[in-house]
Motif scaffolding. Structure first.
Motif, PDB file in Angstrom:
ATOM      1  N   PRO A  51      73.233 -71.904  58.663  1.00  0.00           N
ATOM      2  CA  PRO A  51      73.737 -73.110  57.992  1.00  0.00           C
ATOM      3  C   PRO A  51      73.005 -73.330  56.662  1.00  0.00           C
ATOM      4  CG  PRO A  51      73.272 -73.559  60.315  1.00  0.00           C
ATOM      5  CD  PRO A  51      72.761 -72.181  60.030  1.00  0.00           C
ATOM      6  N   LYS A  52      73.750 -73.819  55.683  1.00  0.00           N
ATOM      7  CA  LYS A  52      73.260 -74.168  54.350  1.00  0.00           C
ATOM      8  C   LYS A  52      72.968 -72.969  53.444  1.00  0.00           C
ATOM      9  CE  LYS A  52      73.970 -77.628  54.221  1.00  0.00           C
ATOM     10  NZ  LYS A  52      75.409 -78.033  54.404  1.00  0.00           N
ATOM     11  N   SER A  53      73.618 -71.846  53.754  1.00  0.00           N
ATOM     12  CA  SER A  53      73.446 -70.655  52.911  1.00  0.00           C
ATOM     13  C   SER A  53      74.552 -70.527  51.869  1.00  0.00           C
ATOM     14  CB  SER A  53      73.453 -69.392  53.781  1.00  0.00           C
ATOM     15  OG  SER A  53      72.376 -69.408  54.659  1.00  0.00           O
ATOM     16  N   GLY A  54      75.494 -71.469  51.857  1.00  0.00           N
ATOM     17  CA  GLY A  54      76.614 -71.371  50.922  1.00  0.00           C
ATOM     18  C   GLY A  54      77.900 -70.985  51.635  1.00  0.00           C
ATOM     19  N   THR A  55      77.959 -71.260  52.921  1.00  0.00           N
ATOM     20  CA  THR A  55      79.105 -70.887  53.749  1.00  0.00           C
ATOM     21  C   THR A  55      80.421 -71.466  53.202  1.00  0.00           C
ATOM     22  OG1 THR A  55      77.516 -71.218  55.540  1.00  0.00           O
ATOM     23  CG2 THR A  55      79.796 -70.745  56.176  1.00  0.00           C
ATOM     24  N   TYR A 135      77.929 -60.997  55.992  1.00  0.00           N
ATOM     25  CA  TYR A 135      76.795 -61.894  56.267  1.00  0.00           C
ATOM     26  C   TYR A 135      76.256 -62.446  54.955  1.00  0.00           C
ATOM     27  CZ  TYR A 135      72.564 -63.933  58.092  1.00  0.00           C
ATOM     28  OH  TYR A 135      71.590 -64.836  58.429  1.00  0.00           O
ATOM     29  N   LEU A 136      76.163 -63.769  54.912  1.00  0.00           N
ATOM     30  CA  LEU A 136      75.667 -64.432  53.712  1.00  0.00           C
ATOM     31  C   LEU A 136      74.303 -65.030  54.001  1.00  0.00           C
ATOM     32  CD1 LEU A 136      76.232 -65.675  50.850  1.00  0.00           C
ATOM     33  CD2 LEU A 136      77.050 -67.694  52.078  1.00  0.00           C
ATOM     34  N   CYS A 137      73.337 -64.756  53.124  1.00  0.00           N
ATOM     35  CA  CYS A 137      72.046 -65.421  53.305  1.00  0.00           C
ATOM     36  C   CYS A 137      71.561 -65.964  51.973  1.00  0.00           C
ATOM     37  CB  CYS A 137      71.027 -64.480  53.934  1.00  0.00           C
ATOM     38  SG  CYS A 137      70.453 -63.241  52.811  1.00  0.00           S
ATOM     39  N   ARG A 138      70.500 -66.757  52.045  1.00  0.00           N
ATOM     40  CA  ARG A 138      70.021 -67.469  50.862  1.00  0.00           C
ATOM     41  C   ARG A 138      68.509 -67.621  50.977  1.00  0.00           C
ATOM     42  NH1 ARG A 138      71.898 -73.700  49.460  1.00  0.00           N
ATOM     43  NH2 ARG A 138      71.294 -73.653  47.261  1.00  0.00           N
ATOM     44  N   ASN A 139      67.866 -67.792  49.849  1.00  0.00           N
ATOM     45  CA  ASN A 139      66.424 -67.999  49.854  1.00  0.00           C
ATOM     46  C   ASN A 139      66.051 -69.096  50.862  1.00  0.00           C
ATOM     47  OD1 ASN A 139      63.936 -69.440  49.065  1.00  0.00           O
ATOM     48  ND2 ASN A 139      63.862 -67.829  47.531  1.00  0.00           N
ATOM     49  N   LEU A 202      75.169 -60.096  51.947  1.00  0.00           N
ATOM     50  CA  LEU A 202      75.278 -60.650  50.598  1.00  0.00           C
ATOM     51  C   LEU A 202      74.323 -61.827  50.429  1.00  0.00           C
ATOM     52  CD1 LEU A 202      76.953 -60.778  47.910  1.00  0.00           C
ATOM     53  CD2 LEU A 202      78.559 -62.252  49.124  1.00  0.00           C
ATOM     54  N   LYS A 203      73.670 -61.889  49.258  1.00  0.00           N
ATOM     55  CA  LYS A 203      72.770 -63.020  48.991  1.00  0.00           C
ATOM     56  C   LYS A 203      73.460 -64.017  48.059  1.00  0.00           C
ATOM     57  CE  LYS A 203      68.371 -60.590  49.435  1.00  0.00           C
ATOM     58  NZ  LYS A 203      67.332 -59.885  48.701  1.00  0.00           N
ATOM     59  N   TYR A 204      73.287 -65.299  48.375  1.00  0.00           N
ATOM     60  CA  TYR A 204      73.844 -66.409  47.580  1.00  0.00           C
ATOM     61  C   TYR A 204      73.425 -66.257  46.114  1.00  0.00           C
ATOM     62  CZ  TYR A 204      74.394 -71.420  46.269  1.00  0.00           C
ATOM     63  OH  TYR A 204      74.733 -72.620  45.669  1.00  0.00           O
ATOM     64  N   GLU A 205      72.168 -65.938  45.902  1.00  0.00           N
ATOM     65  CA  GLU A 205      71.631 -65.856  44.533  1.00  0.00           C
ATOM     66  C   GLU A 205      72.308 -64.724  43.752  1.00  0.00           C
ATOM     67  OE1 GLU A 205      69.793 -65.841  47.324  1.00  0.00           O
ATOM     68  OE2 GLU A 205      68.947 -67.856  47.238  1.00  0.00           O
ATOM     69  N   ASP A 206      72.590 -63.597  44.431  1.00  0.00           N
ATOM     70  CA  ASP A 206      73.252 -62.479  43.752  1.00  0.00           C
ATOM     71  C   ASP A 206      74.686 -62.854  43.377  1.00  0.00           C
ATOM     72  OD1 ASP A 206      71.002 -60.978  44.032  1.00  0.00           O
ATOM     73  OD2 ASP A 206      71.697 -59.883  45.801  1.00  0.00           O
TER      74      ASP A 206
END
Ligand code: A3P
Length: 307
Positions: A51-55, A135-139, A202-206
């Motif tokens: 949750p809160k990774s930009g879903t 899969y989406l992740c974030r800092n 995949l990273k949110y920042e990228d």
């Protein structure tokens, strides 16, 4: 549930540990339901994330990419429906008290689902069916802050407020929604290395830094690459613009109204907070940031994954 380990909850009185991860009672019921009843097919596509990774952003992007030949941009469903109304959240499937997916949107051949379920707890049919998973992740520092700000809107008013110091202590112990955060990301990271054609990490920042490149890569992964003609017509740019924070957060449908699943009610606008990279600096002290960095370095050591 009464036999499971329990901890102080972020958004409800308690969180429960099941198969190594922490859940509210409502999420846990949904996970167990999905494990017992959900049958995936090889045509399904899953968006997985903590949750809160930009879903919300990815739900919009994946929906727009996969359905681009069905809708035109002036009457697109994303202009009149919140992304969460267009893409089913697997573990809330049986909680929604609205017909779901949105009955006004005809079903495509490929079904897109979203889940926060950790890889090791996914329903077996998802793993066995060979379907694709993004899969989406974030800092983690931004995830923590986003979750902490978001939780203010969810917390039962009868609960004692959780200070940011207490929350960070819980997060560092692994006790957060669908946490431990590091085990969640590592689970999907490892399978993305093992099965790159099935799991895209995949990273949110990228995605923020180079949306054009990653949206095209996403379309390829989903099996519907943009043709040269589509690129010339500016379809990729249109999709990026349609799903941008600036556009979605300013639409009436996302500024007003609520989403409701059983007694869980959330204002749609709360899914759009700031949408920035590095907002943690406005909320965490250097010590808090260092503490999170230390724990992440230790947990991710040797995995090849960095934030
Ligand atoms: P912030 O709280 O940092 O602003 P999720 O959708 O997984 O709940 O994640 C919510 C986070 O994604 C919030 O971050 C929210 O503002 C951000 N977000 C929502 N829509 C977005 C968009 N279209 N583009 C970029 N970020 C977005």
């Amino acid at each position: 549930m009464s036999t499971l380990p329990k901890e102080l909850g972020w958004t409800s009185d308690h969180m429960y540990q099941y198969q190594g991860f922490w859940y509210t009672s409502m999420n846990l019921e949904g996970v167990m339901w999905a494990q017992q009843h959900f049958k995936a097919t090889h045509l399904d596509v899953f968006l997985a994330s903590t949750p809160k990774s930009g879903t919300t952003w990815l739900k919009a992007l994946m929906f727009a990419i996969m359905n681009r030949t069905r809708f035109d941009f002036s009457t697109h469903p994303l202009l009149t429906s919140n992304p969460h109304e267009l893409v089913t959240l697997l573990e809330f499937y049986f909680h929604w008290n609205i017909p779901y997916p949105n009955p006004n949107t005809p079903l495509p051949k490929t079904q897109l689902f979203q889940t926060h379920i950790p890889f090791t707890s996914l329903p077996e049919s998802i793993v066995d069916s060979q379907c694709r998973i993004l899969y989406l992740c974030r800092n983690p520092k931004d995830v923590f802050v986003s979750m902490y700000c978001f939780k203010e809107n969810l917390t039962d008013i009868n609960l004692a407020p959780l200070s940011i110091e207490e929350a960070i202590e819980q997060f560092c112990k692994g006790v957060s929604l669908f946490g431990p955060f590091w085990d969640h990301v590592l689970g999907y990271w490892k399978v993305s290395l093992e099965w790159p054609e099935r799991v895209l990490f995949l990273k949110y920042e990228d995605l923020k830094r180079d949306s054009l490149f990653h949206v095209k890569r996403l379309a390829e992964f989903l099996g519907c690459p943009f043709s040269l003609e589509e690129e010339k017509e500016g379809i990729v740019h249109e999709i990026i613009k349609l799903c941008s924070f600036e556009n979605l957060s300013n639409l009436k449908v996302n500024k007003t109204g609520v989403l409701q699943a059983r007694d869980f009610i959330i204002e749609k606008k709360k899914f759009f907070q700031k949408g920035e990279v590095g907002d943690w600096k406005n909320h965490l002290t250097t010590e808090m940031g260092d503490c999170l960095n230390r724990i992440m370095d230790q947990k991710l050591d040797g995995s090849g994954l960095t934030f």
